[in-house]
Scaffold this motif. Structure first.
Motif, PDB file in Angstrom:
ATOM      1  N   VAL A   1       0.823  -1.219   0.000  1.00 33.55           N
ATOM      2  CA  VAL A   1       0.000   0.000   0.000  1.00 33.55           C
ATOM      3  C   VAL A   1       0.853   1.263   0.000  1.00 33.55           C
ATOM      4  CG1 VAL A   1      -1.941  -1.118   1.132  1.00 33.55           C
ATOM      5  CG2 VAL A   1      -0.194  -0.005   2.527  1.00 33.55           C
ATOM      6  N   GLU A   2       2.173   1.106  -0.248  1.00 33.16           N
ATOM      7  CA  GLU A   2       3.104   2.231  -0.329  1.00 33.16           C
ATOM      8  C   GLU A   2       2.985   3.111   0.914  1.00 33.16           C
ATOM      9  OE1 GLU A   2       1.987   3.945  -4.041  1.00 33.16           O
ATOM     10  OE2 GLU A   2       3.013   2.428  -5.224  1.00 33.16           O
ATOM     11  N   LYS A   3       3.300   2.505   2.051  1.00 35.51           N
ATOM     12  CA  LYS A   3       3.152   3.187   3.331  1.00 35.51           C
ATOM     13  C   LYS A   3       4.404   2.994   4.184  1.00 35.51           C
ATOM     14  CE  LYS A   3       0.557   2.720   7.661  1.00 35.51           C
ATOM     15  NZ  LYS A   3      -0.530   1.985   8.335  1.00 35.51           N
ATOM     16  N   GLN A   4       4.862   4.086   4.801  1.00 34.43           N
ATOM     17  CA  GLN A   4       5.941   4.052   5.783  1.00 34.43           C
ATOM     18  C   GLN A   4       5.545   4.989   6.908  1.00 34.43           C
ATOM     19  OE1 GLN A   4       8.857   6.910   5.481  1.00 34.43           O
ATOM     20  NE2 GLN A   4       9.009   6.449   7.666  1.00 34.43           N
ATOM     21  N   PHE A   5       5.312   4.426   8.090  1.00 31.77           N
ATOM     22  CA  PHE A   5       4.813   5.230   9.219  1.00 31.77           C
ATOM     23  C   PHE A   5       5.499   4.806  10.508  1.00 31.77           C
ATOM     24  CE2 PHE A   5       2.098   5.753  12.922  1.00 31.77           C
ATOM     25  CZ  PHE A   5       1.751   7.098  12.840  1.00 31.77           C
ATOM     26  N   SER A   6       5.900   5.797  11.294  1.00 36.77           N
ATOM     27  CA  SER A   6       6.434   5.522  12.616  1.00 36.77           C
ATOM     28  C   SER A   6       6.166   6.729  13.511  1.00 36.77           C
ATOM     29  CB  SER A   6       7.936   5.236  12.556  1.00 36.77           C
ATOM     30  OG  SER A   6       8.423   4.868  13.835  1.00 36.77           O
ATOM     31  N   ALA A   7       5.907   6.470  14.780  1.00 36.57           N
ATOM     32  CA  ALA A   7       5.647   7.552  15.727  1.00 36.57           C
ATOM     33  C   ALA A   7       6.032   7.101  17.127  1.00 36.57           C
ATOM     34  CB  ALA A   7       4.178   7.966  15.685  1.00 36.57           C
ATOM     35  N   ILE A   8       6.315   8.061  17.980  1.00 38.96           N
ATOM     36  CA  ILE A   8       6.654   7.802  19.372  1.00 38.96           C
ATOM     37  C   ILE A   8       6.060   8.922  20.214  1.00 38.96           C
ATOM     38  CG2 ILE A   8       8.840   9.067  19.282  1.00 38.96           C
ATOM     39  CD1 ILE A   8       8.375   5.766  21.173  1.00 38.96           C
TER      40      ILE A   8
ATOM     41  N   ILE B   1      -2.872  10.114   1.934  1.00 44.58           N
ATOM     42  CA  ILE B   1      -1.985   8.961   1.817  1.00 44.58           C
ATOM     43  C   ILE B   1      -2.150   8.090   3.064  1.00 44.58           C
ATOM     44  CG2 ILE B   1      -0.313  10.124   0.326  1.00 44.58           C
ATOM     45  CD1 ILE B   1       1.425  10.607   2.796  1.00 44.58           C
ATOM     46  N   PRO B   2      -1.781   6.795   2.985  1.00 49.85           N
ATOM     47  CA  PRO B   2      -2.001   5.886   4.119  1.00 49.85           C
ATOM     48  C   PRO B   2      -1.429   6.373   5.446  1.00 49.85           C
ATOM     49  CG  PRO B   2      -1.434   4.624   2.165  1.00 49.85           C
ATOM     50  CD  PRO B   2      -1.270   6.072   1.797  1.00 49.85           C
ATOM     51  N   SER B   3      -0.240   6.942   5.435  1.00 43.00           N
ATOM     52  CA  SER B   3       0.380   7.392   6.684  1.00 43.00           C
ATOM     53  C   SER B   3      -0.420   8.500   7.350  1.00 43.00           C
ATOM     54  CB  SER B   3       1.811   7.877   6.432  1.00 43.00           C
ATOM     55  OG  SER B   3       2.678   6.785   6.260  1.00 43.00           O
ATOM     56  N   GLN B   4      -1.078   9.329   6.568  1.00 40.55           N
ATOM     57  CA  GLN B   4      -1.897  10.388   7.157  1.00 40.55           C
ATOM     58  C   GLN B   4      -3.070   9.793   7.929  1.00 40.55           C
ATOM     59  OE1 GLN B   4      -2.708  12.653   3.576  1.00 40.55           O
ATOM     60  NE2 GLN B   4      -1.113  14.160   4.058  1.00 40.55           N
ATOM     61  N   CYS B   5      -3.691   8.779   7.369  1.00 40.01           N
ATOM     62  CA  CYS B   5      -4.796   8.110   8.065  1.00 40.01           C
ATOM     63  C   CYS B   5      -4.311   7.473   9.359  1.00 40.01           C
ATOM     64  CB  CYS B   5      -5.426   7.049   7.161  1.00 40.01           C
ATOM     65  SG  CYS B   5      -6.197   7.698   5.668  1.00 40.01           S
TER      66      CYS B   5
ATOM     67  N   GLU C   1       0.528  17.874  11.131  1.00 38.65           N
ATOM     68  CA  GLU C   1      -0.484  18.850  10.713  1.00 38.65           C
ATOM     69  C   GLU C   1      -1.793  18.154  10.353  1.00 38.65           C
ATOM     70  OE1 GLU C   1      -0.410  22.374   8.214  1.00 38.65           O
ATOM     71  OE2 GLU C   1       1.759  22.134   8.097  1.00 38.65           O
ATOM     72  N   TYR C   2      -1.687  17.099   9.554  1.00 39.80           N
ATOM     73  CA  TYR C   2      -2.892  16.393   9.113  1.00 39.80           C
ATOM     74  C   TYR C   2      -3.675  15.852  10.305  1.00 39.80           C
ATOM     75  CZ  TYR C   2      -5.969  13.176   6.651  1.00 39.80           C
ATOM     76  OH  TYR C   2      -7.088  12.526   6.177  1.00 39.80           O
ATOM     77  N   ALA C   3      -2.991  15.200  11.238  1.00 34.40           N
ATOM     78  CA  ALA C   3      -3.663  14.618  12.402  1.00 34.40           C
ATOM     79  C   ALA C   3      -4.382  15.690  13.205  1.00 34.40           C
ATOM     80  CB  ALA C   3      -2.649  13.876  13.276  1.00 34.40           C
ATOM     81  N   ALA C   4      -3.738  16.855  13.386  1.00 28.38           N
ATOM     82  CA  ALA C   4      -4.359  17.939  14.143  1.00 28.38           C
ATOM     83  C   ALA C   4      -5.574  18.515  13.419  1.00 28.38           C
ATOM     84  CB  ALA C   4      -3.331  19.046  14.395  1.00 28.38           C
ATOM     85  N   LEU C   5      -5.512  18.526  12.085  1.00 27.62           N
ATOM     86  CA  LEU C   5      -6.603  19.105  11.303  1.00 27.62           C
ATOM     87  C   LEU C   5      -7.862  18.243  11.305  1.00 27.62           C
ATOM     88  CD1 LEU C   5      -4.575  20.485   8.263  1.00 27.62           C
ATOM     89  CD2 LEU C   5      -5.953  21.848   9.848  1.00 27.62           C
TER      90      LEU C   5
END
Length: 390
Positions: A105-112, A150-154, A184-188
């Motif tokens: 799905v062409e996704k690269q996501f990481s968070a802490i 994009i997938p990472s934004q979701c 930004e996207y998550a906050a919006l």
């Protein structure tokens, strides 16, 4: 020159003694690039998490910083040393670590999530990782040019919602590069209850959006929360940017190398700012914007997919792997043995040619001498339908 490394070495006050500031945000955004899974077995799924100091000291530093820009940055080791000895960072705890990648799905996501005690109690900073060294990560970035979401934004929106449900403290979101866009996207798009708990939204040289994700983007409350910073020759952070409410940070590097956080200049507890982008950055931004507007969304998608297919034909999955056999991989991409058909190859060269033509025209316009003052100037009128001067 002072940067975030010297800042951490010199700033030994706790967050209770000196409030969180924009330089702290870039430090926290840099911490999102760590591979926390490389540390000995530790529980990062619980709200309590563990001390950041323990996570760093229990890890192999080479593995901790692999597969990102930190792997080759000259200040990485110094950054880890001052982080380990920092009084300001000693009570920071890390939790809710997520690291996902999907070629399908062409996704690269990481968070802490980084929690710290302030003068008013605990505050949690949700740090979203920028692009790593994988082709999938860069492909997702390029998809921003033709996809509304994009997938990472979701996933970023879901991450903020989940952390907000698990914690009751004030929240800050931020990131560097694509991580800034995700913050930004998550906050919006987050729900009102979570939004009311936000104390800041930091986008450090991350791109903007093809279309506004939410009417909240024009809300005064969001505008007060948003802190967007770009280096003086920013290219990546100005992609799709239509607003003027960003601040320009001076850098010790040249050109695209200013994207690296260690090159951003600091003074006391803030960055060193200048009034506007360098002329070269303005030139590139205008040329790229003109090129993007000259292509339909379908054409942009087709071009990006074709370039990605070329990279995939080399059988490398990361930029470092590609560079290990740079000559052979480049020859394979451009040679007759490539898997692309003749029409697609022709399309790539035509698209690149149009970009080159726009760059040439922008160069001519920029360096064309002004007419003598005694010559009458052609009156320019604005065409509202075309959005151009006539």
């Amino acid at each position: 020159m002072r940067n975030i490394v010297t800042y951490m070495a010199e700033e030994q006050r706790t967050f209770a003694e000196s409030p969180f500031n924009p330089v702290d945000s870039l430090v926290f955004s840099t911490l999102a690039y760590f591979n926390y899974e490389t540390a000995p077995p530790i529980d990062l799924s619980s709200p309590e998490g563990i001390l950041l100091h323990d996570a760093v000291m229990l890890s192999d530093w080479k593995a901790l910083t692999a597969h990102s820009w930190m792997e080759d940055a000259k200040d990485t080791e110094a950054f880890l040393h001052v982080l380990s000895a920092s009084r300001r960072m000693r009570d920071v705890r890390v939790s809710f670590y997520v690291n996902e990648r999907s070629e399908a799905v062409e996704k690269q996501f990481s968070a802490i999530t980084l929690s710290f005690p302030s003068a008013d109690g605990i505050v949690a900073y949700l740090a979203f990782r920028g692009t790593d060294g994988s082709f999938a990560g860069w492909k997702e970035d390029f998809n921003l040019c033709f996809k509304k979401v994009i997938p990472s934004q979701c996933t970023a929106a879901a991450y903020l919602s989940g952390v907000a449900s698990a914690l009751s403290c004030p929240l800050i979101v931020g990131g560097h590069s694509k991580g800034g866009n995700l913050a930004e996207y998550a906050a919006l798009v987050t729900d009102e209850r979570a939004f009311e708990r936000l104390r800041g939204v930091f986008n450090h040289d991350g791109p903007s959006f093809l279309d506004s994700p939410s009417p909240r983007i024009d809300d005064e409350r969001f505008c007060r929360l948003l802190h967007k910073t770009v280096p003086e020759s920013s290219a990546f952070g100005m992609i799709l940017e239509r607003r003027a409410d960003y601040r320009v940070v001076q850098s010790s590097a040249m050109s695209v190398f200013q994207h690296e956080p260690f090159t951003w200049l600091t003074e006391s507890d803030d960055f060193v700012y200048q009034d506007a982008l360098n002329p070269s950055a303005v030139f590139f931004d205008e040329a790229l914007d003109t090129w993007l507007r000259s292509k339909t969304a379908d054409e942009r998608e087709r071009f990006i997919d074709a370039i990605y297919d070329l990279l995939a034909s080399t059988e490398a999955s990361t930029w470092s792997e590609f560079q290990e056999k740079l000559f052979a991989n480049t020859r394979r991409m451009l040679g007759a043995r490539t898997k692309l058909d003749a029409e697609t190859k022709r399309f790539i060269w035509q698209t690149l040619g149009s970009l080159g033509g726009i760059l040439k025209n922008e160069t001519v316009k920029r360096f064309k001498p002004s007419p003598p003052l005694w010559l009458p100037r052609r009156r320019e009128t604005y065409d509202p339908e075309k959005g151009t001067k006539a």
